[in-house]
Design an enzyme around this catalytic site. Structure first.
Site: not given
Length: 154
Positions: A68, A103
């Site tokens: 991500e 993330c």
């Protein structure tokens, strides 16, 4: 494709299919010699451009980067600042994988977006970043703290 979602998806079927394909392709490029856990991500910018990313592990585990963040950093380095959605996939077929806490925090820097988790079987679950990290640390918190500090000096 089987989509699990409590609200209407932000992407049409064609956009979601495209993101899923990019995430799957990115997953195949993962460098995961330690965990053997490949992850791919695809981030759709408001501009319409898509950025893929994979996890890249390191023997010094703390230096590993998730798929991500790889996708986000590629997008940000291309000048993107607004995003519609991210798709995350892995080889894990039993559970949906969600973005890790780091993330979530990094993605939240750029606002709320839809988060789609995809299993190899094609099952998809949708949520929002705001639902995953409702109390993220933000620029607003820093701005409020600075404002308070300045008021105390007056």
């Amino acid at each position: 494709m089987e989509l699990e979602s409590s609200t209407a998806p932000s992407l049409d079927e064609e956009e979601l299919d495209q993101l899923m394909a990019v995430a799957d392709k990115a997953k195949l490029k993962a460098y995961s010699p330690y965990s053997n856990y490949r992850v791919g991500a695809a981030l759709l910018a408001s501009s319409g451009d898509t950025y893929g990313g994979c996890n890249v592990e390191n023997s010094s585990y703390g230096l590993t980067i998730c798929a991500e963040r790889t996708a986000l950093f590629k997008a940000a380095s291309n000048g993107e600042r607004n995003f519609k959605a991210i798709v995350v996939t892995s080889d894990h077929s039993e559970e949906f994988i969600y973005p890790c806490g780091a993330c979530r925090q990094v993605l939240s820097e750029f606002g709320n977006m839809d988060v789609y988790m995809m299993q190899p079987s094609g099952r998809i679950r949708r949520t929002t970043l705001e639902a995953l990290i409702p109390f993220s640390f933000s620029k607003k918190i820093l701005d409020d703290a600075e404002k308070q500090r300045l008021e105390e000096w007056e």
